[in-house]
Structure formats: C-alpha cells, structure tokens
Design a protein around this motif. Structure first.
Motif: not given
Length: 159
Positions: A131-132, A95, A90-91
């Motif tokens: 995050e994206e 980032w 999920n990251f």
C-alpha cells in the motif's frame, strides 16, 4: 523482553502494540474488533512510558540501529534515543486499522498515533505489493527477491 542472539548481538524487542491480534486472535480481525481496540487502547495508554523504557534500553545497550517490521513504538523509541531507525514492510497498521474508524471513532486516535510513530522512521524499505504507506517520510522500494528455479522436468518425469 531483551535478549542476545546466538552471535552475541544485542537485540531489544520493544512492546508491539500494533500487533495484539497475533497473540489474542486468530482469523477475522473484524469479528474481534471491539476486543482488539480495547487491547490496543490499553497498550497505547502507556505509550509514553513504553517509549521511554525502550529508549533507555537502547541507550544502555549502545544499540546503533533499529529495524522494525512494522510496529510504531520501536521507531519512536529509537527516535527518542537518537538512533537511526528503519521500517520494513508492505503495509502499515495505520492502513489496516483505518478501516475500523467509520464504525468506531476511537480508532482515529490509534491510527494517528501509529502514523506519528511511522513519521519518526528515517527510512522505509517498502516491500513489493505494498500500500502507499504515506506516513513514512523517505521510502525506498525493494524488488521481489526469489531464488531462481531450476530445471526439473526430467527429474519429475522420471518419478
């Protein structure tokens, strides 16, 4: 390190330069930022050698899929070996480490190299609350997975 799991399935663990803080640091990454950068730069100075070593292992062991959470080098090694590769997270470390760039421009090179590795993935299975993760070319979002709760009011009231 390479090993077999209890079922005899071959498992190759690529060196994970994206996570040196898990071995050397506890707590706040910012407090150890300079030391962390030095360790990551040390690993990434051997990037090509590490990728080639891992790619050779993947080929020699006839590995047919690499799934990584979420170091970049194994994805690059699988790409070099012509093996499908999936990221799960999920990251991304790009980032996380990009927050350090304003204080030390050397982080830019590390972040760019991590993104280049992520770009090699065939697919990202993006976990909830992410995050994206724009470096990945193809992304499939996964839902929250949880075991349904059970009714325990009577049980708890009896205690």
């Amino acid at each position: 390190m390479h090993r077999n799991n209890r079922d005899g399935v071959k498992i190759g663990n690529a060196v994970d330069p994206s996570l040196p803080h898990t071995k050397f640091f506890h707590g706040n990454l910012y407090a150890h930022e300079r030391k962390l950068l030095g360790k990551i730069e040390s690993v990434y100075s051997r990037r090509e050698e590490l990728i080639e070593q891992e790619a050779a292992f993947l080929r020699a062991q006839d590995i047919s899929l690499v799934v990584a959470d979420i170091p970049a080098l194994p994805l690059e090694a699988a790409g070099r070996a012509g093996i499908p590769r999936i990221g799960v997270s999920n990251f991304g470390w790009d980032w996380i480490y990009s927050a350090f760039i304003p204080r030390d421009r050397r982080w830019r090179r590390i972040v760019d190299q991590i993104r280049a590795g992520y770009e090699q993935a065939d697919l990202l299975l993006r976990l909830p609350f992410a995050e994206e993760m724009r470096a990945f070319r193809r992304i499939e979002d996964l839902p929250v997975v949880a075991t349904p709760g059970r009714e325990r009011r009577a049980e708890l009231a009896a205690e």
